[in-house]
Design an enzyme around this catalytic site. Structure first.
Site, short mmCIF file in Angstrom:
data_model
loop_
_atom_site.label_atom_id
_atom_site.label_comp_id
_atom_site.label_asym_id
_atom_site.label_seq_id
_atom_site.Cartn_x
_atom_site.Cartn_y
_atom_site.Cartn_z
N GLY A 55 26.15 -15.73 -13.18
CA GLY A 55 25.63 -14.75 -14.11
C GLY A 55 26.41 -14.81 -15.41
N GLN A 61 29.67 -11.59 -23.10
CA GLN A 61 30.63 -12.63 -22.69
C GLN A 61 30.58 -13.83 -23.63
OE1 GLN A 61 29.37 -12.67 -18.30
NE2 GLN A 61 31.54 -13.23 -18.23
N CYS A 83 34.99 -13.72 -12.18
CA CYS A 83 34.30 -13.51 -13.45
C CYS A 83 34.64 -14.65 -14.40
CB CYS A 83 34.74 -12.18 -14.05
SG CYS A 83 33.99 -11.83 -15.66
N LEU A 84 33.64 -15.19 -15.08
CA LEU A 84 33.89 -16.29 -16.01
C LEU A 84 34.82 -15.86 -17.15
CD1 LEU A 84 30.32 -17.87 -16.28
CD2 LEU A 84 32.28 -18.69 -14.94
N HIS A 119 27.51 -6.53 -11.41
CA HIS A 119 28.58 -7.15 -12.21
C HIS A 119 28.14 -7.31 -13.67
CE1 HIS A 119 32.00 -10.19 -12.51
NE2 HIS A 119 31.33 -10.42 -13.62
N GLU A 120 26.92 -7.83 -13.86
CA GLU A 120 26.45 -8.09 -15.23
C GLU A 120 26.14 -6.78 -15.97
OE1 GLU A 120 27.05 -10.98 -16.18
OE2 GLU A 120 27.30 -11.80 -14.17
N HIS A 175 29.26 -5.41 -17.28
CA HIS A 175 29.68 -6.09 -18.53
C HIS A 175 29.05 -5.42 -19.75
CE1 HIS A 175 32.15 -9.55 -17.66
NE2 HIS A 175 31.32 -10.04 -16.77
ZN LIG Z 1 31.79 -11.41 -15.32
#
Ligand SMILES: [Zn+2]
Length: 168
Positions: free
Chosen positions: A46, A51, A89-90, A131-132, A135
Protein backbone atom coordinates in the site's frame (compact mmCIF):
# COMPACT_ATOMS: atom_id res chain seq x y z
CA UNK A 1 5.96 6.54 -15.51
CA UNK A 2 8.18 7.85 -12.77
CA UNK A 3 9.32 6.38 -9.50
CA UNK A 4 8.43 8.80 -6.73
CA UNK A 5 10.52 9.44 -3.66
CA UNK A 6 9.03 7.80 -0.57
CA UNK A 7 9.16 10.12 2.43
CA UNK A 8 10.43 8.61 5.67
CA UNK A 9 9.95 9.08 9.40
CA UNK A 10 10.81 12.65 10.40
CA UNK A 11 9.41 14.21 7.22
CA UNK A 12 6.61 16.55 8.41
CA UNK A 13 4.36 15.66 5.44
CA UNK A 14 3.72 12.28 7.10
CA UNK A 15 2.23 14.02 10.14
CA UNK A 16 -0.07 16.46 8.36
CA UNK A 17 -3.71 15.45 7.79
CA UNK A 18 -4.47 15.35 4.07
CA UNK A 19 -7.20 17.33 2.30
CA UNK A 20 -10.04 15.66 0.36
CA UNK A 21 -9.68 14.83 -3.33
CA UNK A 22 -12.06 17.06 -5.29
CA UNK A 23 -10.83 16.81 -8.89
CA UNK A 24 -10.66 13.42 -10.59
CA UNK A 25 -8.56 14.54 -13.53
CA UNK A 26 -5.62 13.53 -15.71
CA UNK A 27 -3.11 14.69 -13.12
CA UNK A 28 -4.65 12.34 -10.58
CA UNK A 29 -4.60 9.38 -13.01
CA UNK A 30 -0.93 9.98 -13.90
CA UNK A 31 0.02 10.37 -10.25
CA UNK A 32 -1.78 7.12 -9.38
CA UNK A 33 0.14 5.28 -12.16
CA UNK A 34 3.40 6.58 -10.67
CA UNK A 35 2.29 5.56 -7.18
CA UNK A 36 1.49 2.00 -8.31
CA UNK A 37 4.91 1.74 -9.93
CA UNK A 38 6.59 3.15 -6.81
CA UNK A 39 4.66 0.74 -4.54
CA UNK A 40 5.55 -2.32 -6.67
CA UNK A 41 9.22 -1.28 -6.91
CA UNK A 42 9.56 -0.78 -3.15
CA UNK A 43 7.99 -3.42 -2.81
CA UNK A 44 4.95 -2.73 -0.64
CA UNK A 45 1.25 -3.58 -0.33
CA UNK A 46 0.00 0.00 0.00
CA UNK A 47 1.08 3.59 -0.55
CA UNK A 48 -0.66 6.73 0.65
CA UNK A 49 -0.37 10.04 -1.23
CA UNK A 50 1.38 11.87 1.59
CA UNK A 51 4.07 9.16 1.60
CA UNK A 52 5.17 10.63 -1.75
CA UNK A 53 4.70 14.22 -0.57
CA UNK A 54 1.15 14.81 -1.85
CA UNK A 55 -1.18 16.05 0.91
CA UNK A 56 -4.40 14.63 -0.54
CA UNK A 57 -6.68 11.87 0.76
CA UNK A 58 -6.01 8.92 -1.54
CA UNK A 59 -4.01 5.72 -1.61
CA UNK A 60 -3.21 2.70 -3.78
CA UNK A 61 -2.93 -0.90 -2.61
CA UNK A 62 -2.29 -4.48 -3.73
CA UNK A 63 -2.65 -7.27 -1.20
CA UNK A 64 -0.76 -9.72 -3.43
CA UNK A 65 -3.83 -11.95 -3.53
CA UNK A 66 -5.77 -10.42 -6.41
CA UNK A 67 -7.12 -7.35 -4.68
CA UNK A 68 -5.59 -4.09 -5.88
CA UNK A 69 -6.90 -0.61 -6.47
CA UNK A 70 -7.21 3.06 -5.75
CA UNK A 71 -9.31 4.75 -3.05
CA UNK A 72 -9.99 8.47 -2.66
CA UNK A 73 -11.52 10.00 0.46
CA UNK A 74 -11.72 6.70 2.40
CA UNK A 75 -14.02 6.32 5.40
CA UNK A 76 -13.91 3.20 7.57
CA UNK A 77 -16.88 1.89 9.55
CA UNK A 78 -18.29 -1.30 11.12
CA UNK A 79 -14.87 -2.25 12.51
CA UNK A 80 -15.00 -5.69 14.19
CA UNK A 81 -12.62 -8.09 15.88
CA UNK A 82 -8.94 -7.70 16.65
CA UNK A 83 -5.94 -9.22 14.93
CA UNK A 84 -2.34 -8.61 16.00
CA UNK A 85 0.32 -9.54 13.45
CA UNK A 86 3.57 -8.06 12.15
CA UNK A 87 3.19 -4.76 10.35
CA UNK A 88 5.73 -2.51 8.66
CA UNK A 89 5.71 0.70 6.63
CA UNK A 90 7.60 1.93 3.57
CA UNK A 91 8.12 5.22 5.43
CA UNK A 92 9.79 3.38 8.35
CA UNK A 93 11.86 1.09 6.15
CA UNK A 94 13.05 -2.19 7.65
CA UNK A 95 11.36 -2.87 10.98
CA UNK A 96 8.24 -4.93 11.58
CA UNK A 97 6.25 -5.16 14.79
CA UNK A 98 3.05 -6.97 15.85
CA UNK A 99 0.33 -4.33 15.58
CA UNK A 100 -3.31 -4.63 16.66
CA UNK A 101 -5.89 -3.91 13.96
CA UNK A 102 -9.57 -4.58 13.45
CA UNK A 103 -10.15 -7.84 11.60
CA UNK A 104 -13.11 -6.74 9.49
CA UNK A 105 -14.47 -3.42 8.30
CA UNK A 106 -16.42 -1.56 5.68
CA UNK A 107 -14.59 0.97 3.49
CA UNK A 108 -16.40 3.71 1.63
CA UNK A 109 -14.55 5.82 -0.90
CA UNK A 110 -14.41 7.08 -4.46
CA UNK A 111 -12.80 5.50 -7.51
CA UNK A 112 -10.62 7.23 -10.14
CA UNK A 113 -13.73 8.55 -11.88
CA UNK A 114 -15.04 10.01 -8.62
CA UNK A 115 -17.77 7.34 -8.32
CA UNK A 116 -18.64 6.37 -4.76
CA UNK A 117 -18.23 2.71 -3.82
CA UNK A 118 -18.03 0.56 -0.73
CA UNK A 119 -16.39 -2.75 0.03
CA UNK A 120 -16.24 -5.16 2.95
CA UNK A 121 -12.71 -6.24 3.82
CA UNK A 122 -11.08 -8.61 6.28
CA UNK A 123 -7.62 -9.84 7.20
CA UNK A 124 -4.69 -8.35 5.32
CA UNK A 125 -6.90 -6.17 3.12
CA UNK A 126 -8.64 -4.70 6.19
CA UNK A 127 -5.21 -4.10 7.73
CA UNK A 128 -3.98 -2.29 4.60
CA UNK A 129 -7.10 -0.08 4.55
CA UNK A 130 -6.56 0.88 8.22
CA UNK A 131 -2.82 1.50 7.74
CA UNK A 132 -3.31 3.70 4.66
CA UNK A 133 -6.29 5.59 6.10
CA UNK A 134 -4.18 6.32 9.19
CA UNK A 135 -1.48 7.80 6.92
CA UNK A 136 -4.01 10.21 5.41
CA UNK A 137 -4.84 11.49 8.90
CA UNK A 138 -1.15 12.04 9.67
CA UNK A 139 -0.85 8.73 11.53
CA UNK A 140 1.75 5.95 11.48
CA UNK A 141 1.46 2.34 12.65
CA UNK A 142 3.87 3.03 15.51
CA UNK A 143 1.16 5.28 17.00
CA UNK A 144 -0.86 2.07 17.55
CA UNK A 145 1.95 0.48 19.61
CA UNK A 146 2.70 0.85 23.29
CA UNK A 147 5.88 2.57 24.49
CA UNK A 148 7.82 -0.70 24.45
CA UNK A 149 6.67 -1.47 20.92
CA UNK A 150 7.76 1.93 19.65
CA UNK A 151 11.15 1.50 21.34
CA UNK A 152 11.56 -1.90 19.63
CA UNK A 153 10.84 -0.38 16.19
CA UNK A 154 13.35 2.45 16.83
CA UNK A 155 15.94 -0.10 17.98
CA UNK A 156 15.44 -2.13 14.77
CA UNK A 157 15.80 1.09 12.73
CA UNK A 158 19.06 2.01 14.45
CA UNK A 159 20.50 -1.48 13.96
CA UNK A 160 19.64 -1.42 10.26
CA UNK A 161 21.22 2.02 9.89
CA UNK A 162 24.39 0.77 11.61
CA UNK A 163 24.55 -2.23 9.24
CA UNK A 164 24.06 0.05 6.24
CA UNK A 165 26.82 2.37 7.53
CA UNK A 166 29.18 -0.59 8.00
CA UNK A 167 28.64 -1.74 4.44
CA UNK A 168 29.27 1.67 2.90
ZN1 LIG B 1 2.84 2.99 5.79
Amino acid sequence: MTLLQIRTLGDPVLRQPCTPVERFDGWLRRTVDDMFETMYAAPGVGLAANQVGIGMRFFVYDDGDGRAGFVANPELSDLEGVDTIDEGCLSIPGPFHPTPRSLRLRLRGQDLGGEAFEVLAEGLLARIFQHETDHLSGGLYIDRLDEEGRRDVMRQLRELELKRAERS
